[in-house]
Scaffold this motif. Structure first.
Motif, short mmCIF file in Angstrom:
data_model
loop_
_atom_site.label_atom_id
_atom_site.label_comp_id
_atom_site.label_asym_id
_atom_site.label_seq_id
_atom_site.Cartn_x
_atom_site.Cartn_y
_atom_site.Cartn_z
N SER A 172 0.81 -1.22 0.00
CA SER A 172 0.00 0.00 0.00
C SER A 172 0.83 1.25 0.00
CB SER A 172 -0.92 0.02 1.24
OG SER A 172 -0.14 0.02 2.41
N VAL A 173 2.12 1.15 0.22
CA VAL A 173 2.98 2.32 0.27
C VAL A 173 4.17 2.10 -0.65
CG1 VAL A 173 4.37 3.82 1.72
CG2 VAL A 173 2.34 2.74 2.67
N ASP A 174 4.30 2.95 -1.62
CA ASP A 174 5.42 2.84 -2.54
C ASP A 174 6.64 3.54 -1.96
OD1 ASP A 174 3.14 3.13 -5.19
OD2 ASP A 174 4.28 1.36 -4.67
N ILE A 175 7.74 2.83 -1.82
CA ILE A 175 8.90 3.40 -1.15
C ILE A 175 9.67 4.34 -2.04
CG2 ILE A 175 9.17 1.44 0.39
CD1 ILE A 175 11.39 0.41 -1.43
N TRP A 176 9.32 4.40 -3.38
CA TRP A 176 10.04 5.36 -4.22
C TRP A 176 9.79 6.79 -3.80
CZ3 TRP A 176 5.98 7.98 -5.67
CH2 TRP A 176 4.82 7.32 -6.03
N GLY A 177 8.74 7.02 -3.03
CA GLY A 177 8.45 8.38 -2.60
C GLY A 177 9.40 8.89 -1.55
N ASP A 178 10.30 8.03 -1.03
CA ASP A 178 11.19 8.44 0.04
C ASP A 178 12.30 9.38 -0.44
OD1 ASP A 178 11.13 5.28 1.84
OD2 ASP A 178 9.73 6.95 1.76
N ASP A 179 12.68 9.29 -1.71
CA ASP A 179 13.76 10.12 -2.22
C ASP A 179 13.22 11.49 -2.62
OD1 ASP A 179 16.02 11.19 -3.28
OD2 ASP A 179 16.03 9.97 -5.09
N GLU A 180 13.64 12.52 -1.94
CA GLU A 180 13.18 13.87 -2.25
C GLU A 180 14.37 14.77 -2.59
OE1 GLU A 180 10.68 14.84 1.14
OE2 GLU A 180 8.93 14.07 0.09
N HIS A 189 -1.68 4.96 -8.87
CA HIS A 189 -1.58 4.43 -10.23
C HIS A 189 -2.19 3.03 -10.33
CE1 HIS A 189 -0.10 3.62 -14.21
NE2 HIS A 189 0.58 2.56 -13.78
N ASP A 190 -3.20 2.90 -11.20
CA ASP A 190 -3.87 1.62 -11.47
C ASP A 190 -4.53 1.01 -10.24
OD1 ASP A 190 -3.51 1.60 -14.15
OD2 ASP A 190 -1.73 0.34 -14.14
N ARG A 191 -4.81 1.81 -9.23
CA ARG A 191 -5.53 1.31 -8.05
C ARG A 191 -7.01 1.70 -8.16
NH1 ARG A 191 -1.99 -0.32 -3.99
NH2 ARG A 191 0.08 0.62 -4.02
N ASP A 192 -7.84 0.96 -7.46
CA ASP A 192 -9.25 1.33 -7.36
C ASP A 192 -9.67 1.44 -5.90
OD1 ASP A 192 -9.22 -1.30 -6.60
OD2 ASP A 192 -10.56 -2.03 -8.18
N TYR A 193 -8.68 1.63 -5.02
CA TYR A 193 -8.96 1.81 -3.60
C TYR A 193 -7.89 2.71 -3.01
CZ TYR A 193 -5.11 -1.47 -2.88
OH TYR A 193 -3.88 -2.07 -2.89
N ILE A 194 -8.22 3.36 -1.90
CA ILE A 194 -7.26 4.19 -1.18
C ILE A 194 -6.56 3.31 -0.15
CG2 ILE A 194 -7.00 6.14 0.41
CD1 ILE A 194 -7.69 7.08 -2.30
N PRO A 195 -5.23 3.20 -0.19
CA PRO A 195 -4.52 2.38 0.80
C PRO A 195 -4.81 2.86 2.22
CG PRO A 195 -3.07 2.97 -1.00
CD PRO A 195 -4.32 3.78 -1.19
N SER A 196 -4.87 1.91 3.14
CA SER A 196 -5.15 2.26 4.54
C SER A 196 -3.92 2.80 5.24
CB SER A 196 -5.67 1.02 5.28
OG SER A 196 -4.73 -0.05 5.20
N ILE A 197 -2.73 2.52 4.71
CA ILE A 197 -1.49 3.01 5.29
C ILE A 197 -0.73 3.79 4.24
CG2 ILE A 197 0.67 2.38 6.43
CD1 ILE A 197 -0.67 -0.23 7.27
N TRP A 198 -0.33 5.01 4.58
CA TRP A 198 0.37 5.87 3.62
C TRP A 198 1.81 6.12 4.07
CZ3 TRP A 198 -1.40 6.99 -1.04
CH2 TRP A 198 -2.78 6.95 -1.25
N SER A 199 2.66 6.34 3.10
CA SER A 199 4.02 6.77 3.40
C SER A 199 4.00 8.15 4.03
CB SER A 199 4.84 6.82 2.10
OG SER A 199 6.01 7.58 2.29
#
Length: 457
Positions: A36-44, A226-236
């Motif tokens: 539910s959380v994509d770790i690519w978002g960690d790099d800023e 992307h390509d989801r049809d639900y909101i993840p319950s846990i976010w980064s």
């Protein structure tokens, strides 16, 4: 003794089973988290709240169609086309774009009108980013766009947001982020009409990595859908808002002390600490002391939903209420400039008439409503459309992507930018609020701005 001896291996076996079960649960939890959380978002790009830039340059940009004759009381604002090109000139590493529409190329005629060519030129510049080593990343709701396919062929990263699956709405968000340093937010889509037929307004903010970092978190939010049809319950944590209504970013806007933050909608898309668009608009209106100038394509405080095959419509009061409170209880002068076009809902006239009626026999109450329309004759077309979506007051401004229609805020994805000037400079420096006010008054006094009676007469 024999019984005791046989119990020991049994207890050991039970412990092993329990430990194995815990390890399995832990493994499942890890899988769920990372699914539910994509770790690519960690790099800023190494940008943090501590080292980001707060000394920013802000520029008002507009698209004024060539066949629209507006009074020129001062120096014209930077064109939208030129503003977006300056962002591309600045790009060294990444360009991140969110747009609901990708239709920059004009295919209807063999001879392309001069103003429509700007969309094509912008598209070709986006195509060439890969050859410069600049990564192009896009979030959109279009799945069958030939332009997005062409960009993907040049190694652009395309993310599809299926807004219908989440709220039965659409993606209305429109913004750019360049190198996590420069941003654009405004009314324009990536549509050739935004550079030709439509009157658009937005802002470019340069060298403002603090604000860009926060807007990038909204972009990361969209990418994770992307390509989801639900909101993840846990976010980064990388999509959590850095700034908001109760903790705005303190910064310099053209050497003037100010605060700013990014808002989003609908509520389902507001990550932790993110302010909703409707609350941001409410704060801007409630902070006004002398005037509130609103320019939107549509104004309709209604929400329409489908229920068991039938359409259900209800009154949606949040913005309507704060306008009424401002003009009736606080005596703030309110002006409402709405576009009059083929999709103007008939009930719009009822709602604005209701607002105006509140000021009857009240001395300290002022609400003026005008409709922006190019229609001169009965058979004349009504283009260009005034596509602006903003409000400016004596102390703050909000520029967003939504029309002020209840259904937009409840069902559709959008982004807004709130700016508040903290102190007026002792010097005669023109602020972004002054520029917005001047643009508004130019439109208000133009020949396209008409009273309700002249509009429907």
């Amino acid at each position: 003794m024999v019984g005791h001896t046989t119990q020991e291996p049994l207890k050991t076996q039970q412990k092993c089973i329990a430990i194995f079960a815990l390890l399995c649960c832990f493994a499942v939890l890890v899988v769920l988290i990372f699914s539910s959380v994509d770790i690519w978002g960690d790099d800023e790009d190494g940008i943090t709240e501590e080292n980001c830039s707060k000394d920013c340059l802000i520029v008002l940009v507009e698209n004024i169609p060539g066949n629209l004759s507006l009074p020129r009381n001062s120096k014209p604002n930077l064109s939208l086309f030129d503003g977006l090109n300056t962002l591309l000139d600045q790009a060294r590493r990444s360009v991140e774009i969110v747009s609901p529409v990708w239709n920059l190329n004009f295919w209807n005629y063999k001879i392309v009108p001069a103003h429509a060519k700007q969309g094509q030129l912008l598209f070709h510049r986006l195509l060439s980013l890969n050859s410069r080593g600049v990564k192009l990343k896009i979030a959109s709701s279009q799945t069958n766009s030939s332009e997005l396919k062409d960009l993907a062929a040049q190694e652009a990263e395309i993310n599809f947001v299926n807004q219908t699956a989440f709220t039965r709405g659409g993606l209305h968000s429109s913004f750019w982020i360049v190198d996590r340093k420069h941003i654009y937010i405004g009314s324009a889509d990536m549509d050739w009409r935004s550079f030709s037929k439509r009157k658009e307004l937005g802002v470019m903010v340069y060298n403002c990595s603090c604000l860009a970092l926060d807007l990038h978190r909204v972009f990361s939010f969209y990418r994770q859908l992307h390509d989801r049809d639900y909101i993840p319950s846990i976010w980064s944590k990388r999509v959590t808002a850095l700034y908001g209504m109760h903790g705005a970013l303190g910064l310099q806007l053209n050497a003037t002390p100010a605060t700013a933050y990014v808002s989003t909608s609908p509520e389902l898309f507001c990550a932790k600490d993110r302010t909703k668009d409707v609350d941001a608009i409410g704060q801007v209106i409630q902070s006004a002391h002398t005037f509130i100038f609103i320019s939107v394509t549509d104004y309709l405080p209604l929400v329409s939903r489908s229920f068991k095959g039938a359409s259900v419509t209800r009154y949606w009061s949040p913005i309507d209420d704060v306008i009424r409170e401002a003009m009736v209880l606080r005596g703030v002068r309110v002006r409402l400039l709405i576009s009059f076009w083929k999709k103007t809902h008939p009930l719009t006239f009822n709602f604005v008439t209701s607002l105006q009626s509140l000021c009857v026999q009240l001395h300290n109450c002022s609400l003026e409503v005008r409709f922006f329309s190019r229609k001169e004759k009965k058979n004349d077309n009504q283009l260009p459309l005034n596509h602006n979506k903003y409000v400016v007051t004596d102390s703050a401004a909000y520029i967003g992507n939504h029309d002020w229609v209840g259904s937009d805020f409840v069902k559709n994805a959008g982004v807004g930018l709130v700016m508040k000037i903290k102190t007026r400079s002792t010097e005669s420096r023109v602020t972004i609020l002054d520029q917005l006010k001047a643009a508004y008054e130019r439109d208000w006094t133009s020949r396209y701005s008409k009273s309700l009676q002249r509009t429907i007469g």
